[in-house]
Scaffold this active site. Structure first.
Site, PDB file in Angstrom:
ATOM      1  N   ASP A 120      -4.105  -8.309   3.621  1.00  0.00           N
ATOM      2  CA  ASP A 120      -4.450  -6.952   4.074  1.00  0.00           C
ATOM      3  C   ASP A 120      -3.134  -6.190   4.234  1.00  0.00           C
ATOM      4  O   ASP A 120      -2.045  -6.772   4.166  1.00  0.00           O
ATOM      5  CB  ASP A 120      -5.204  -7.017   5.418  1.00  0.00           C
ATOM      6  CG  ASP A 120      -5.606  -5.640   5.945  1.00  0.00           C
ATOM      7  OD1 ASP A 120      -5.919  -4.751   5.112  1.00  0.00           O
ATOM      8  OD2 ASP A 120      -5.595  -5.420   7.167  1.00  0.00           O
ATOM      9  N   SER A 121      -3.254  -4.899   4.502  1.00  0.00           N
ATOM     10  CA  SER A 121      -2.060  -4.094   4.739  1.00  0.00           C
ATOM     11  C   SER A 121      -1.423  -4.412   6.095  1.00  0.00           C
ATOM     12  O   SER A 121      -0.248  -4.133   6.294  1.00  0.00           O
ATOM     13  CB  SER A 121      -2.443  -2.617   4.720  1.00  0.00           C
ATOM     14  OG  SER A 121      -3.431  -2.389   5.712  1.00  0.00           O
TER      15      SER A 121
ATOM     16  N   TYR B 242      -2.416   1.441   3.756  1.00  0.00           N
ATOM     17  CA  TYR B 242      -2.826   1.560   2.358  1.00  0.00           C
ATOM     18  C   TYR B 242      -3.797   2.740   2.189  1.00  0.00           C
ATOM     19  O   TYR B 242      -3.911   3.309   1.113  1.00  0.00           O
ATOM     20  CB  TYR B 242      -3.562   0.290   1.909  1.00  0.00           C
ATOM     21  CG  TYR B 242      -2.695  -0.899   1.545  1.00  0.00           C
ATOM     22  CD1 TYR B 242      -1.323  -0.944   1.790  1.00  0.00           C
ATOM     23  CD2 TYR B 242      -3.277  -2.018   0.944  1.00  0.00           C
ATOM     24  CE1 TYR B 242      -0.568  -2.062   1.446  1.00  0.00           C
ATOM     25  CE2 TYR B 242      -2.528  -3.134   0.583  1.00  0.00           C
ATOM     26  CZ  TYR B 242      -1.178  -3.156   0.845  1.00  0.00           C
ATOM     27  OH  TYR B 242      -0.445  -4.273   0.486  1.00  0.00           O
ATOM     28  N   GLY B 243      -4.503   3.064   3.283  1.00  0.00           N
ATOM     29  CA  GLY B 243      -5.624   4.004   3.192  1.00  0.00           C
ATOM     30  C   GLY B 243      -5.270   5.429   2.825  1.00  0.00           C
ATOM     31  O   GLY B 243      -6.146   6.217   2.464  1.00  0.00           O
TER      32      GLY B 243
ATOM     33  N   ASN C 142     -10.515  -3.215   2.670  1.00  0.00           N
ATOM     34  CA  ASN C 142     -11.496  -2.445   1.893  1.00  0.00           C
ATOM     35  C   ASN C 142     -10.809  -1.514   0.910  1.00  0.00           C
ATOM     36  O   ASN C 142     -11.286  -1.297  -0.203  1.00  0.00           O
ATOM     37  CB  ASN C 142     -12.388  -1.628   2.825  1.00  0.00           C
ATOM     38  CG  ASN C 142     -13.391  -2.490   3.566  1.00  0.00           C
ATOM     39  OD1 ASN C 142     -14.540  -2.606   3.161  1.00  0.00           O
ATOM     40  ND2 ASN C 142     -12.972  -3.123   4.649  1.00  0.00           N
ATOM     41  N   THR C 143      -9.687  -0.948   1.343  1.00  0.00           N
ATOM     42  CA  THR C 143      -8.989   0.007   0.492  1.00  0.00           C
ATOM     43  C   THR C 143      -8.471  -0.686  -0.773  1.00  0.00           C
ATOM     44  O   THR C 143      -8.677  -0.198  -1.895  1.00  0.00           O
ATOM     45  CB  THR C 143      -7.814   0.642   1.268  1.00  0.00           C
ATOM     46  OG1 THR C 143      -8.292   1.045   2.551  1.00  0.00           O
ATOM     47  CG2 THR C 143      -7.229   1.818   0.532  1.00  0.00           C
TER      48      THR C 143
ATOM     49  N   GLU D 254      -3.743  -1.223  15.106  1.00  0.00           N
ATOM     50  CA  GLU D 254      -2.401  -1.811  15.016  1.00  0.00           C
ATOM     51  C   GLU D 254      -1.703  -1.813  16.378  1.00  0.00           C
ATOM     52  O   GLU D 254      -0.943  -2.709  16.702  1.00  0.00           O
ATOM     53  CB  GLU D 254      -1.544  -1.039  13.993  1.00  0.00           C
ATOM     54  CG  GLU D 254      -1.934  -1.277  12.545  1.00  0.00           C
ATOM     55  CD  GLU D 254      -1.472  -2.646  12.012  1.00  0.00           C
ATOM     56  OE1 GLU D 254      -0.424  -3.141  12.457  1.00  0.00           O
ATOM     57  OE2 GLU D 254      -2.183  -3.202  11.156  1.00  0.00           O
TER      58      GLU D 254
ATOM     59  N   CYS E 139     -13.617  -0.920   7.030  1.00  0.00           N
ATOM     60  CA  CYS E 139     -12.174  -1.164   7.072  1.00  0.00           C
ATOM     61  C   CYS E 139     -12.001  -2.355   7.994  1.00  0.00           C
ATOM     62  O   CYS E 139     -12.604  -2.383   9.075  1.00  0.00           O
ATOM     63  CB  CYS E 139     -11.431   0.051   7.623  1.00  0.00           C
ATOM     64  SG  CYS E 139      -9.665  -0.261   7.924  1.00  0.00           S
ATOM     65  N   THR E 140     -11.211  -3.325   7.579  1.00  0.00           N
ATOM     66  CA  THR E 140     -11.112  -4.551   8.384  1.00  0.00           C
ATOM     67  C   THR E 140     -10.370  -4.335   9.707  1.00  0.00           C
ATOM     68  O   THR E 140     -10.410  -5.198  10.575  1.00  0.00           O
ATOM     69  CB  THR E 140     -10.429  -5.676   7.582  1.00  0.00           C
ATOM     70  OG1 THR E 140      -9.210  -5.163   7.031  1.00  0.00           O
ATOM     71  CG2 THR E 140     -11.334  -6.155   6.462  1.00  0.00           C
ATOM     72  N   HIS E 141      -9.701  -3.204   9.855  1.00  0.00           N
ATOM     73  CA  HIS E 141      -9.110  -2.886  11.165  1.00  0.00           C
ATOM     74  C   HIS E 141     -10.185  -2.464  12.169  1.00  0.00           C
ATOM     75  O   HIS E 141      -9.975  -2.546  13.370  1.00  0.00           O
ATOM     76  CB  HIS E 141      -8.108  -1.731  11.037  1.00  0.00           C
ATOM     77  CG  HIS E 141      -6.750  -2.136  10.525  1.00  0.00           C
ATOM     78  ND1 HIS E 141      -6.516  -2.455   9.210  1.00  0.00           N
ATOM     79  CD2 HIS E 141      -5.551  -2.261  11.154  1.00  0.00           C
ATOM     80  CE1 HIS E 141      -5.231  -2.758   9.052  1.00  0.00           C
ATOM     81  NE2 HIS E 141      -4.630  -2.638  10.218  1.00  0.00           N
TER      82      HIS E 141
END
Ligand code: DGL
Length: 273
Positions: A13-14, A45-46, A77-78, A156, A190-192
């Site tokens: 992931d980012s 990344y988004g 996801n991005t 984050e 979005c995994t965040h």
């Protein structure tokens, strides 16, 4: 020498968001060894172009392949929306799973009214992949995409359950739920975003389904391991190895919070892609 079944699964992931996938996968498949890569130096990344995200995703996939993984999971996801095809082509014959497909399918299954709201990054929304995949899984579904870029920063920062997250969630999503609304499902695209689940639940209320793309992709990974005869031996004790291109302490902190059995400060190896 590792047998093909005891090789690790590579996840990227980012940033810290994909840890929601790693954590769900550890619960479902505790014998699997996981390698998690956070490309934190280039987060988010988004907001980046499809070309840039594809380049980053290919680099992350190549790095994980160099560690002899048996499967790749794009826990972003991005990156899945922009680059799953390119990564599959570059990594073939390695199985590659993208989180977008799993989340969309789970949302299509969850909705009763056929009205789904997708919270995701700007870049993932712009691809139109969510309406496309949700409608492929359940025809005549109305999908409202809501870009929620600031959720990434909150996750984050470890502020997913906070008054500031409540305020932001109200601003982005408040108007899409409520007694007058037909929307019965929120897909966290979005995994965040599962890291904001407490705040999101306070804003959308107790009724609507909240579909966690991380749980959904973890279930698909287990199904794919079975399909490819790649399930690790029941005698193997799975490990989680963490890698990051920057901000190791942030990754370590969230990993310890989500997976306390890793200890208070799990080690993170700094790498360059
Ligand atoms: N976690 C990522 C996703 O699922 C993206 C966050 C970002 O880097 O913008 O889309």
């Amino acid at each position: 020498m590792l047998t093909h079944r005891s090789r690790p699964i590579g996840i990227f992931d980012s940033g810290v968001g994909g840890l929601t996938v790693a954590s769900a996968l550890r619960r479902l498949a505790p014998n699997e060894t996981l390698i998690y890569l956070a490309d934190a130096a280039r987060l988010p990344y988004g907001t980046k172009s499809p070309q840039t995200v594809t380049r980053y995703a290919l680099q992350a996939a190549k790095y994980l392949q160099s560690l002899d993984v048996k499967m790749l999971v794009i826990a972003c996801n991005t990156a899945s929306a922009h680059a799953v095809g390119a990564v599959r082509k570059a990594a073939a014959p390695l199985p590659v799973l993208g989180v977008v497909e799993a989340g969309a399918k789970a949302a299509a299954q969850a909705t009763l009214t056929g009205n789904v709201v997708v919270a995701a990054t700007e870049g993932a929304c712009q691809t139109g992949v969510f309406p496309k995949l949700i409608n492929a899984a359940r025809s005549q579904t109305s999908v409202t995409q809501v870009p929620c870029p600031l959720f990434v920063a909150l996750a984050e920062e470890g502020l997913g359950d906070s008054s500031i997250a409540d305020a932001m969630a109200r601003d982005y999503l408040g108007a899409h739920f409520g007694p007058q609304s037909q929307n019965d499902t929120l897909l966290l695209g979005c995994t965040h975003f599962p890291l904001l689940a407490p705040s999101l639940r306070r804003i959308i209320g107790p009724g609507p389904n909240m579909v966690d793309c991380a749980e959904a992709v973890a279930q698909q990974v287990v199904a794919a391991l079975n399909a490819h005869d790649l399930i690790a031996d029941a005698s193997t004790v799975g490990a989680l190895h963490l890698f990051a291109t920057d901000a190791q302490s942030r990754l370590s902190k969230l990993a310890a919070k989500l997976m306390p059995d890793l200890g208070p400060t799990p080690a993170v190896t700094l790498i360059d892609l």
